[in-house]
Scaffold this motif. Structure first.
Motif, PDB file in Angstrom:
ATOM      1  N   ILE A  26       0.811  -1.227   0.000  1.00 28.78           N
ATOM      2  CA  ILE A  26       0.000   0.000   0.000  1.00 28.78           C
ATOM      3  C   ILE A  26       0.843   1.275   0.000  1.00 28.78           C
ATOM      4  N   ASP A  74      11.356  19.414   7.619  1.00 26.66           N
ATOM      5  CA  ASP A  74      10.048  18.744   7.721  1.00 26.66           C
ATOM      6  C   ASP A  74      10.131  17.258   7.442  1.00 26.66           C
ATOM      7  N   MET A 113       6.515   7.198  11.576  1.00 26.97           N
ATOM      8  CA  MET A 113       5.816   8.034  10.596  1.00 26.97           C
ATOM      9  C   MET A 113       6.795   8.490   9.536  1.00 26.97           C
ATOM     10  N   LYS A 136      10.619  15.693   4.580  1.00 27.05           N
ATOM     11  CA  LYS A 136       9.926  15.250   3.368  1.00 27.05           C
ATOM     12  C   LYS A 136      10.825  14.467   2.431  1.00 27.05           C
ATOM     13  N   PRO A 149       3.838   9.990  -0.327  1.00 25.85           N
ATOM     14  CA  PRO A 149       2.781  10.421   0.593  1.00 25.85           C
ATOM     15  C   PRO A 149       3.198  10.280   2.046  1.00 25.85           C
ATOM     16  N   PRO A 150       2.488  10.944   2.960  1.00 21.14           N
ATOM     17  CA  PRO A 150       2.682  10.617   4.379  1.00 21.14           C
ATOM     18  C   PRO A 150       2.293   9.159   4.582  1.00 21.14           C
ATOM     19  N   PHE A 151       3.087   8.443   5.341  1.00 13.78           N
ATOM     20  CA  PHE A 151       2.823   7.008   5.495  1.00 13.78           C
ATOM     21  C   PHE A 151       3.211   6.551   6.885  1.00 13.78           C
ATOM     22  N   MET A 152       2.290   5.876   7.537  1.00 11.05           N
ATOM     23  CA  MET A 152       2.577   5.441   8.898  1.00 11.05           C
ATOM     24  C   MET A 152       2.845   3.949   8.945  1.00 11.05           C
ATOM     25  N   CYS A 153       3.935   3.582   9.570  1.00 11.71           N
ATOM     26  CA  CYS A 153       4.273   2.171   9.770  1.00 11.71           C
ATOM     27  C   CYS A 153       3.956   1.843  11.215  1.00 11.71           C
ATOM     28  N   VAL A 156      12.042  12.408   9.507  1.00 11.14           N
ATOM     29  CA  VAL A 156      12.641  12.944  10.712  1.00 11.14           C
ATOM     30  C   VAL A 156      13.148  11.854  11.653  1.00 11.14           C
ATOM     31  N   GLN A 203       7.249  11.127   6.799  1.00  9.95           N
ATOM     32  CA  GLN A 203       6.657  12.373   6.309  1.00  9.95           C
ATOM     33  C   GLN A 203       6.662  12.382   4.790  1.00  9.95           C
ATOM     34  N   GLY A 204       5.667  13.019   4.214  1.00  6.61           N
ATOM     35  CA  GLY A 204       5.580  13.052   2.753  1.00  6.61           C
ATOM     36  C   GLY A 204       5.101  14.403   2.264  1.00  6.61           C
ATOM     37  N   THR A 205       4.729  14.427   1.011  1.00  9.61           N
ATOM     38  CA  THR A 205       4.254  15.646   0.362  1.00  9.61           C
ATOM     39  C   THR A 205       2.955  15.325  -0.349  1.00  9.61           C
ATOM     40  N   ASP A 206       2.469  16.274  -1.178  1.00  9.48           N
ATOM     41  CA  ASP A 206       1.257  15.933  -1.931  1.00  9.48           C
ATOM     42  C   ASP A 206       1.592  15.201  -3.231  1.00  9.48           C
TER      43      ASP A 206
END
Lengths: 217, 198, 469
Positions: free
Chosen positions: C268, C318, C421, C320, C431-435, C324, C423-426
């Motif tokens: 995903i 940030d 986490m 991206k 994308p932002p994606f959480m593991c 971080v 961090q991502g962009t548009d």
């Protein structure tokens, strides 16, 4: 005003401690003994005076001798140091202490010189103000949020992170309805008790439910 | 040392003696600091202090009530209170490494202050001047000041999103949701117990 | 490749310093022997007999030797060698306690707790570490056999355990790969006076954006450190000078769990599997830093020593490009905390480890339980201020990186509940994606803290001549 930073007030009080050579337990020891039994979490008296962000009590027995060539000198009295960082104005705070946590106030300040008791709240407020020191410089990293606003924000932060984790990869309509349930949970959540460890769990996550949908990602 | 710590917050209380003629210099420095925001910038960027204050007690102004004997001192005293995150060593290491000039401006007027660099004599001086806390309370023991600031940002972002997205069709909702994620993505660290130790 | 300028600094006496402290040997195979000391006098004589074989920091102008030998001691080992009490008491407290007793600080709890460690670490019998590196497995066996004989006939010590390690052979050649498929070995710091091939980006960041070597005292005892003072060291200083402290940790890797996790999340993650793997640690699997090349790996960049370690995070606060909380960003934040990196310079460690166990190529069946992982070895002048700080504050905690309690994704002691986490962009591919639901990809199987003496100090120890004054 040196004691204020934004909406937070920095109170510094030095209350001289009673010196009674006849006392079986000297007053500074009695204060320490009491403080060692006082809970420091949501059962703390300062949780009840719920505008308190952070507060401390220190029995200052003497000044410090830093070594030659500084001169050695000593205080004639011991002082109870009370440092508090709270929302709102001083009079309200002290009045709340007198009215909401009289046992704690009595147990600590009854060992101090000139303590008038709590029968007359105004006298107590005046007494503390006589012992108040003006802060020379006060720094507050966050100075525009109350304790309650802070606790709520922490709860929302924790909840949103959990929400994101549980709903990642789901179809838009599912996320949308789950979010509605999550936000309803946020809006109806009861206020958190100050001083507690952690922020607890929002109801929408209870019983393994991912804010409305089943399973996780 | 247990009572100096409550969750992620450490209460440091320290007192240092100053020759009275030097006290006005410290006051002047603090006056300047209070009125020139950029000087406070470093303190804000270090971002591990919730609240801190300095209180100068002139030698004749110790509170004196009723029959209490009057203090007879040659020094003024400066009280320092800090509520910070991290360990004692970490805190002092950081100040010594990056804020030594500011620290020196405040404490060089205190008797026998060795300077904030090198760090070991500085730590010895602080240890000598530090009082242990008898009682320490914090309303949010499991949150550092970073956590608190992040939480406020998250609340603002998600509250705004909740309002804007109320009756949107799913596609538009998702676009807004993605923007929300980008807005909060660096602020989602879990809060909880602090690391062990001194 | 540039050599460090010595300028006003007087050169280190490299013949007095054990070689692997100054430079990684880059030999393909190694064996770490652990000895228990049984008789102080006889052990001293054994050490005396080995001193001339100890590999120093001397340059190999006549070509590399077939094999190398180095030696280090735990606190227990030093007591067994009858060092005077006053000297023993002057060692830093964390070394005195040993790594097992520091479990609270290091978060060596749960799956990393000592009850899961290899048996040799259960009682405090690993007194001496002998590191043998060799050009081939045959040479290694031969060298170790000779050593074994010397140890056995000394009557002063016995070998209680051995750990083999070696570079993973990849495409027929020894590589810097580790079992999860990442290319390792970047990021060792650069020190004043240490003469080795250095790269821009290894040292400390200067206000003008250039890199300078770190103070020698961050690695070696007896020299000024980054705070302008001498690191805490035992007395007499002749025992401490040119020595250092070593952390040895056997890190078992749950390769199946890692590969399954990556595979599952990749389904995903729109950027694809390799990009996700890169986002975990901050480098693509070939070593390309994602800070410099966020969208694809770049073999030329990965191999270019002028560039592959030379980057900062100031333009990416940030997260991206490099998240971080990514592993390499946590362990060396560079300028990410502001102040031109001033908060970082006393938190750098030098790594010397090697993988152990058989590598299973991607796509082939693999287990968690096979003996495979990394022997993590780090050198620093202060265990407390350097390794322990990074482990406690930056790996097992996240506040300095503004990540709350979140742990390092790869080596954190998650216990199944961790979150990371990205961090991502548009950009749809970033994308932002959480593991979430992070398991323990790595488990600690043992180790300890060792003192790595100089050659001079070894002679003193061997002669029983340490005088604390």
């Amino acid at each position: 005003m040196a004691n204020q930073s934004g909406s937070v007030y920095g109170l510094t009080v030095l209350s001289p401690v009673l010196d009674d050579p006849e006392a079986e337990v000297s007053h500074n020891v009695a204060i320490r003994k009491y403080l060692s039994t006082l809970p420091r979490d949501e059962s703390s008296p300062f949780s009840k005076v719920s505008s308190t962000h952070m507060a401390r009590l220190v029995v200052m027995e003497d000044v410090v001798f830093v070594g030659h060539p500084a001169h050695e000198e000593h205080l004639k009295s011991q002082y109870l140091v009370f440092e508090s960082n709270f929302d709102g104005d001083l009079d309200t705070y002290l009045t709340r202490m007198a009215q909401e946590i009289p046992d704690a106030v009595e147990s600590v300040w009854s060992h101090c010189v000139g303590y008038p008791g709590l029968k007359n709240v105004r006298a107590f407020v005046a007494y503390i103000k006589r012992c108040q020191l003006t802060t020379t410089f006060y720094f507050a990293d966050v100075n525009n949020k109350t304790v309650q606003q802070t606790l709520r924000a922490l709860q929302i932060q924790s909840g949103l992170a959990r929400f994101i984790e549980l709903n990642q990869g789901k179809p838009p309509s599912e996320i949308q309805s789950a979010f509605a349930e999550f936000w309803n949970s946020v809006e109806t959540a009861s206020p958190l008790a100050p001083g507690a460890k952690g922020v607890g769990e929002l109801p929408c996550f209870a019983a393994g439910r991912a804010a409305g949908s089943e399973g996780g990602d | 040392m247990m009572t100096n710590i409550n969750g992620k917050a450490y209460a440091m209380t320290a007192i240092t003696p100053m020759k009275p003629w030097k006290t006005w210099i410290v006051r002047a420095f603090f006056f300047i600091l209070g009125h020139i925001k950029p000087l406070q910038k470093d303190l804000v960027n270090l971002s591990f202090i919730h609240f801190a204050r300095w209180v100068i007690i002139p030698r004749h102004r110790f509170p004196n009530l009723e029959n209490q004997p009057k203090e007879d001192l040659r020094y003024d005293y400066m009280l320092f209170f800090s509520n910070f995150n991290g360990t004692w060593n970490q805190y002092i290491d950081a100040f010594s490494a990056v804020l030594s000039r500011g620290l020196n401006l405040i404490w060089i007027w205190s008797e026998k202050f060795p300077g904030s660099v090198p760090v070991t004599p500085f730590k010895q001086y602080i240890a000598r001047c530090q009082f242990d806390t008898d009682y320490y309370y914090t309303a949010y023991p499991y949150a550092t000041t970073n956590d608190v600031k992040a939480a406020h940002r998250v609340e603002d972002a998600v509250t705004a999103f909740a309002a804007e997205s109320k009756n949107l069709p799913p596609d538009e909702f998702m676009r807004g949701y993605q923007r929300l994620l980008v807005a909060v993505q660096a602020d989602l660290g879990e809060t909880g117990e602090p690391p062990v130790g001194t | 490749m540039s050599k460090t300028a010595a300028s006003s600094f007087s050169r280190l006496d490299e013949t007095d310093i054990q070689g692997f402290v100054l430079r990684g040997y880059t030999f393909p195979v190694a064996r770490y022997l652990f000895l228990e000391i049984t008789d102080a006098d006889k052990a001293q004589r054994l050490i005396g007999s080995l001193i001339d074989q100890i590999t120093t920091g001397e340059h190999w102008d006549q070509g590399k030797p077939d094999s190398t030998l180095n030696i280090a001691f735990t606190y227990k080992g030093l007591t067994k060698l009858d060092l005077p009490d006053a000297t023993l008491l002057s060692f830093p407290v964390e070394f005195f306690q040993g790594m097992k007793a520091r479990a609270g600080i290091l978060c060596d709890t749960g799956k990393n707790a000592s009850e899961h460690w290899d048996p040799i670490w259960h009682e405090e019998r690993a007194h001496v570490w002998l590191g043998v590196y060799a050009q081939s497995f045959e040479i290694l066996l031969s060298r170790c056999a000779t050593l074994q004989q010397a140890i056995d006939s000394s009557g002063g010590a016995r070998v209680i355990g051995a750990q083999d390690a070696g570079a993973i052979v990849f495409n027929g050649k020894p590589s810097s790969k580790e079992h999860f498929g990442y290319t390792d070995g970047f990021g060792n710091p650069d020190f004043l006076g240490v003469d080795r091939d250095t790269q821009p980006g290894q040292g400390k960041l200067m206000p003008d954006g250039t890199w300078a070597p770190l103070a020698t005292g961050e690695l070696l005892l007896g020299y000024a450190d980054e705070a302008g003072e001498l690191p805490v060291a035992p007395v007499p200083h002749i025992l401490a000078n040119n020595g250092t402290f070593m952390v040895y940790r056997k890190l078992h890797q749950n390769v199946k769990t890692f590969r399954d996790y990556l595979e599952e999340k990749s389904k995903i993650y729109p950027g694809g599997k390799e990009k996700l793997a890169a986002k975990f640690i901050g480098r693509w699997r070939d070593g390309t830093p994602i800070e410099l090349s966020p969208d694809r790996d770049d073999h030329n960049l990965a191999r270019d020593k002028q560039r592959n370690v030379a980057f900062t995070y100031g333009g990416d606060l940030d997260g991206k490009r490099c998240p971080v909380g990514a592993h390499i960003r946590r362990t060396n934040p560079r300028d990410a905390f502001g102040f031109n990196g001033g908060l970082i310079n006393r938190r750098r460690i030098t790594r010397r480890g090697l993988p152990y166990g058989t590598y299973v190529p991607e796509g082939e069946p693999v287990t968690d339980d096979a003996e495979h992982g990394i022997i993590f070895m780090a050198l620093n002048a202060s265990l407390f201020r350097q390794f322990e700080f990074v482990q406690q504050q930056w790996i097992e905690y996240g506040n300095d990186a503004h990540q709350g309690n979140d742990k390092d994704m790869l080596i954190g002691n998650h216990g199944g509940r961790g979150r990371y986490m990205i961090q991502g962009t548009d950009d749809a591919l970033n994308p932002p994606f959480m593991c979430g639901g992070l398991p323990n990809f790595v488990e600690l199987r043992g180790g300890d803290y060792f003192f790595v003496p100089s050659i001079t100090a070894l002679r003193l120890i061997a002669a029983g001549a340490v005088d604390p004054r």
